[in-house]
Write an enzyme that holds these catalytic residues in place. Structure first.
Site, short mmCIF file in Angstrom:
data_model
loop_
_atom_site.label_atom_id
_atom_site.label_comp_id
_atom_site.label_asym_id
_atom_site.label_seq_id
_atom_site.Cartn_x
_atom_site.Cartn_y
_atom_site.Cartn_z
N ASP A 36 0.82 -1.21 0.00
CA ASP A 36 0.00 0.00 0.00
C ASP A 36 0.85 1.26 0.00
O ASP A 36 1.81 1.38 0.76
CB ASP A 36 -0.93 0.03 1.21
CG ASP A 36 -1.88 1.21 1.13
OD1 ASP A 36 -2.70 1.23 0.20
OD2 ASP A 36 -1.79 2.11 1.98
N ASP A 86 -8.51 4.15 5.91
CA ASP A 86 -7.24 4.58 5.33
C ASP A 86 -6.65 5.71 6.18
O ASP A 86 -6.15 6.71 5.66
CB ASP A 86 -7.39 5.00 3.87
CG ASP A 86 -6.05 5.14 3.15
OD1 ASP A 86 -5.00 4.81 3.76
OD2 ASP A 86 -6.04 5.59 1.98
#
Length: 427
Positions: A154, A311
């Site tokens: 990520d 997130d």
């Protein structure tokens, strides 16, 4: 019947007044509230009509430790999670050093046990490639054995399809899922603003939605070919949702998440008078159009998108207080996610069923994490929630070190009052 050690009295569950009975960290029974109750020596928690919700799970968080503790650390991140209603937290590998070896994983877990021994539970995500460089696979066996719950690059898209394929195959050997950061490495990487009319008016280079959708399409084809699961991170646009919906209809083992900011904000915030060029709204993938926002809501309601995730990407104040094009991407979210998404339920935009699926059962099913559905034997992970309490988002009301959210100054509705994990009060 098991010896009861906790009773939560007169809580509202699905609009009904209930009492919850807990023994040894597990749900024993949930039944309509009684006028009188012989509690014995059990601890009684009076809910006074507060809403009872199962604890949430966040599969996409950046806790920054080790290496960037000035932004966030395990202690402060889990504090924000505890007050935000989260019992399970999965943290990404883009630390310094990167979580690409067992010693970094163990450090994270040791910190969690030290500062929050009763939870929230921390589940590190191991790096997919060494140093997140996309050149060589990380030691997945070592990371899985150390406690990593999944693998991801990520923040850095994996350019090599060959390496990505191998990662998906090796992860499956350890019953782990790969989480992909869907971003074409050549189309506006990390631009922080959607390519379109708004970026043109502001004179900023943008990232087109097809940059995300191209990688989504690649992952769908690989998942179908390999017959193995792949999880898609922070989906933001209609093109991606349409591809995922098509893939699921074909039986492809694809799951996906979106975030509260893609459900509630659009690119227009960047040209509003009060927030023009505001780096607090710079995020990757960028905030998209109103049509994309509506598509995310539709996809979440119909199950095309399985999970919600924050997130959570905390940054120090000085890092965002600079020119838009050099500021880092990211919005802090653990403190605000519950209030924001419950607001969508209250307004009839998001169904209650979708809310619960996306924050509880779906993420726990995908990543094999503990989940409470209030059935006998489930972990006693739940919180009491005041749906009507209003609070102002400010540096003093955020438990995270990260104060970087475009919601600063906003008044939100709904606040966690008490949180239990495995039957133990944590806040």
């Amino acid at each position: 019947m098991a010896k009861i050690d906790l009773i939560v009295r007169r809580a509202k569950l699905d609009g009904k007044d209930v009492d919850v009975f807990v023994s040894k960290g597990k749900i024993v029974e949930v039944k309509p509230s009684a006028e009188s109750l012989d509690a014995g020596d059990a601890h009684v928690e009076e809910a006074y009509g507060l809403t009872l919700l199962p604890s949430l799970t966040d599969v996409h968080v950046h806790l920054r430790e080790p290496g960037f503790e000035y932004k966030e650390d395990v202690e402060s991140g889990l504090r924000a999670a505890a007050w935000g209603g989260f019992s399970n937290i999965m943290c990404m590998a883009n630390t310094k050093p990167v979580n690409d070896n067992g010693s970094v994983t163990e450090l994270m877990l040791d910190k969690a046990r030290k500062y929050w021994p009763k939870g929230p539970r921390l589940f590190p995500i191991g790096a997919l490639t060494k140093g997140l460089k996309g050149e060589e696979l990380a030691p997945m066996a070592e990371l899985a054995q150390a406690g990593c719950a999944a693998f991801s690059n990520d923040g850095v898209p994996v350019e090599s399809t060959k390496i990505f394929r191998l990662a998906v195959e090796y992860a499956s050997d350890w019953d782990r899922v790969v989480i992909d950061h869907c971003e074409d490495p050549y189309l506006g990487v990390g631009a922080g603003i959607n390519e379109g009319e708004v970026s043109s008016r502001l004179g900023l280079p943008g990232q087109p939605d097809v940059a995300e959708a191209l990688q989504v399409a690649r992952d769908i084809l690989l998942a179908e070919y390999l017959d193995l699961p792949i999880h898609l991170a922070h989906i933001s646009c209609r093109r991606s949702a349409d591809l995922i919906r098509y893939a699921k209809a074909r039986g492809v083992k694809i799951t996906a998440e979106t975030t509260p900011h893609y459900l509630t904000m659009t690119e227009s915030i960047l040209e509003a008078e009060a927030t023009e060029y505001d780096a607090l709204a710079k995020v990757n993938p960028p905030l998209r159009t109103e049509d994309d926002r509506q598509a995310m809501i539709e996809a979440l309601n119909d199950g095309t998108i399985d999970c919600l995730a924050t997130d959570h990407a905390p940054h120090a104040g000085h890092e965002k207080e600079t020119e838009f094009d050099v500021a880092p991407c990211g919005i802090t979210g653990l403190d605000t996610a519950l209030s924001v998404t419950w607001g969508l339920v209250r307004d009839g935009v998001l169904t209650r069923e979708a809310f619960l699926r996306a924050w509880t059962t779906a993420p726990c099913t995908v990543f094999n994490l503990p989940v409470n559905s209030f059935a006998p034997g489930d972990p006693a992970d739940f919180f009491l929630f005041d749906e009507d309490e209003e609070w102002t988002v400010s540096p003093s009301t955020l438990h995270s070190k990260g104060k970087n959210t475009p919601l600063l100054g906003s008044v939100l509705k709904g606040r966690v009052k008490t949180h239990f994990i495995a039957g133990k009060k944590i806040v």
